[in-house]
Enzyme design. Structure first.
Site, PDB file in Angstrom:
ATOM      1  N   LYS A  77      -6.032   5.840  11.911  1.00 14.13           N
ATOM      2  CA  LYS A  77      -7.415   5.712  12.400  1.00 14.13           C
ATOM      3  C   LYS A  77      -7.363   5.609  13.933  1.00 14.13           C
ATOM      4  CE  LYS A  77      -9.313   3.039   8.487  1.00 14.13           C
ATOM      5  NZ  LYS A  77      -9.730   1.691   8.080  1.00 14.13           N
ATOM      6  N   PHE A 127     -13.656   2.048   5.928  1.00 12.36           N
ATOM      7  CA  PHE A 127     -12.829   1.411   4.906  1.00 12.36           C
ATOM      8  C   PHE A 127     -12.646   2.360   3.728  1.00 12.36           C
ATOM      9  CE2 PHE A 127     -12.212  -1.212   1.089  1.00 12.36           C
ATOM     10  CZ  PHE A 127     -11.064  -1.880   1.479  1.00 12.36           C
ATOM     11  N   ASP A 154      -6.025  -0.644  -1.448  1.00 10.16           N
ATOM     12  CA  ASP A 154      -6.774  -1.475  -2.402  1.00 10.16           C
ATOM     13  C   ASP A 154      -8.073  -2.024  -1.837  1.00 10.16           C
ATOM     14  OD1 ASP A 154      -5.469  -3.350  -0.588  1.00 10.16           O
ATOM     15  OD2 ASP A 154      -6.112  -4.907  -1.992  1.00 10.16           O
ATOM     16  N   ASP A 184      -4.052   1.186  11.172  1.00 14.40           N
ATOM     17  CA  ASP A 184      -5.435   0.895  11.554  1.00 14.40           C
ATOM     18  C   ASP A 184      -5.387   0.354  12.999  1.00 14.40           C
ATOM     19  OD1 ASP A 184      -8.110   0.153  11.433  1.00 14.40           O
ATOM     20  OD2 ASP A 184      -7.837  -1.456  10.005  1.00 14.40           O
ATOM     21  N   ARG A 242      -5.672   0.748  -6.224  1.00  8.41           N
ATOM     22  CA  ARG A 242      -4.432   1.353  -5.702  1.00  8.41           C
ATOM     23  C   ARG A 242      -3.994   2.541  -6.553  1.00  8.41           C
ATOM     24  NH1 ARG A 242      -2.289  -2.061  -1.806  1.00  8.41           N
ATOM     25  NH2 ARG A 242      -2.484  -4.291  -2.181  1.00  8.41           N
ATOM     26  N   GLU A 278       4.437   3.976   6.253  1.00  8.30           N
ATOM     27  CA  GLU A 278       3.173   3.225   6.119  1.00  8.30           C
ATOM     28  C   GLU A 278       2.141   4.098   5.422  1.00  8.30           C
ATOM     29  OE1 GLU A 278       1.644   0.551   6.331  1.00  8.30           O
ATOM     30  OE2 GLU A 278       2.217  -0.709   8.021  1.00  8.30           O
ATOM     31  N   ASP A 279       1.255   3.476   4.655  1.00 12.81           N
ATOM     32  CA  ASP A 279       0.145   4.219   4.064  1.00 12.81           C
ATOM     33  C   ASP A 279      -0.907   4.517   5.126  1.00 12.81           C
ATOM     34  OD1 ASP A 279      -0.354   1.526   4.332  1.00 12.81           O
ATOM     35  OD2 ASP A 279      -1.373   1.285   2.423  1.00 12.81           O
ATOM     36  N   GLY A 319       0.762  -1.251   0.000  1.00  6.29           N
ATOM     37  CA  GLY A 319       0.000   0.000   0.000  1.00  6.29           C
ATOM     38  C   GLY A 319       0.789   1.296   0.000  1.00  6.29           C
TER      39      GLY A 319
HETATM   40  P1  5GP Z   1      -3.317  -2.716  10.858  1.00  9.19           P
HETATM   41  O1  5GP Z   1      -2.341  -3.860  10.970  1.00  9.19           O
HETATM   42  O2  5GP Z   1      -2.810  -1.418  11.453  1.00  9.19           O
HETATM   43  O3  5GP Z   1      -4.670  -3.072  11.384  1.00  9.19           O
HETATM   44  O4  5GP Z   1      -3.581  -2.482   9.329  1.00  9.19           O
HETATM   45  C1  5GP Z   1      -2.589  -2.060   8.507  1.00  9.19           C
HETATM   46  C2  5GP Z   1      -2.806  -2.457   7.076  1.00  9.19           C
HETATM   47  O5  5GP Z   1      -4.174  -2.806   6.794  1.00  9.19           O
HETATM   48  C3  5GP Z   1      -2.478  -1.294   6.184  1.00  9.19           C
HETATM   49  O6  5GP Z   1      -1.115  -1.281   5.846  1.00  9.19           O
HETATM   50  C4  5GP Z   1      -3.391  -1.529   4.994  1.00  9.19           C
HETATM   51  O7  5GP Z   1      -2.767  -2.390   4.078  1.00  9.19           O
HETATM   52  C5  5GP Z   1      -4.592  -2.226   5.599  1.00  9.19           C
HETATM   53  N1  5GP Z   1      -5.709  -1.282   5.874  1.00  9.19           N
HETATM   54  C6  5GP Z   1      -6.069  -0.738   7.058  1.00  9.19           C
HETATM   55  N2  5GP Z   1      -7.136   0.068   6.939  1.00  9.19           N
HETATM   56  C7  5GP Z   1      -7.472   0.041   5.636  1.00  9.19           C
HETATM   57  C8  5GP Z   1      -8.502   0.697   4.858  1.00  9.19           C
HETATM   58  O8  5GP Z   1      -9.341   1.479   5.332  1.00  9.19           O
HETATM   59  N3  5GP Z   1      -8.513   0.418   3.521  1.00  9.19           N
HETATM   60  C9  5GP Z   1      -7.613  -0.423   2.919  1.00  9.19           C
HETATM   61  N4  5GP Z   1      -7.739  -0.605   1.618  1.00  9.19           N
HETATM   62  N5  5GP Z   1      -6.649  -1.053   3.613  1.00  9.19           N
HETATM   63  C10 5GP Z   1      -6.565  -0.809   4.948  1.00  9.19           C
END
Ligand code: 5GP
Length: 178
Positions: A134, A155, A162, A106, A168, A102-103, A48
């Site tokens: 978030k 989301f 993606d 979450d 993307r 990081e993009d 991402g």
């Molecule tokens: P975490 O491990 O912090 O829960 O999530 C991180 C990864 O989940 C991010 O690098 C991304 O790839 C994906 N992700 C988290 N939130 C979103 C979202 O709202 N949309 C998308 N497409 N991917 C997300």
């Protein structure tokens, strides 16, 4: 508002490209000041973050290096809580200042996993830069040094993010239409 369709779902623009670029310029300004003289190695988390990293790094004007880590934890529109696929780094990280790019952060699970791997290489310090954060979904205590924008727990797609591998390439960030 104009809707776009990606696979089976409809999305509307949530953060337009101009706003994204403004937030990145602001972020880069802080990072340039902060990281000056540290010769940092930016570690971009794939897939991402590639779009964000490209825009961010074009705004970074200090000596630096760039490398990539490949991770994946999302399937469809909800987190499975599982992290798969990791393609490692071959640079010597010992004593370096690392900046994780990081993009989106979450729950923070991916970030925690990345940090665990990087710490094992004994860097001098690890800074974290994420374009999107978030706060309502975040479950960890890890300090995030640079945040582009805080967003609600929804989301989103586009700008590197993606939906089942699609979207993307979109310039703007989109959210699910009501
Ligand atoms: P975490 O491990 O912090 O829960 O999530 C991180 C990864 O989940 C991010 O690098 C991304 O790839 C994906 N992700 C988290 N939130 C979103 C979202 O709202 N949309 C998308 N497409 N991917 C997300």
């Amino acid at each position: 508002m104009k809707k776009i369709k990606v696979l089976d779902k409809e999305f509307v623009v949530s953060i337009p490209s101009e706003e994204i670029q403004k937030a990145i310029a602001k972020m880069a300004k802080t990072m340039n000041k902060d990281l000056k003289g540290k010769d940092p190695l930016f570690i971009v988390i794939l897939n991402g973050a590639f779009v964000f990293a490209s825009d961010l790094l074009k705004n970074i004007n200090i000596n630096c290096q760039v490398s990539f880590l490949k991770m994946a934890s999302y399937h469809g529109t909800t987190s499975t809580g599982k992290i798969r696929d990791l393609i490692g780094i071959d640079e010597d990280l010992k004593g370096k200042t690392l900046v994780v790019v990081e993009d989106i952060v979450d729950t923070g699970l991916t970030l925690e996993h990345v940090l665990k791997i990087l710490k094992a290489h004994k860097p001098a310090e690890i800074k974290i830069a994420t374009f999107l954060f978030k706060p309502d979904a975040y479950k960890k205590k890890i300090k995030i040094d640079y945040i582009g924008m805080e967003i609600p727990n929804e989301f989103i797609i586009g700008y590197g993010l993606d939906y089942n591998g699609y979207a993307r390439n979109l310039k703007d960030i989109y959210v699910l239409a009501e």
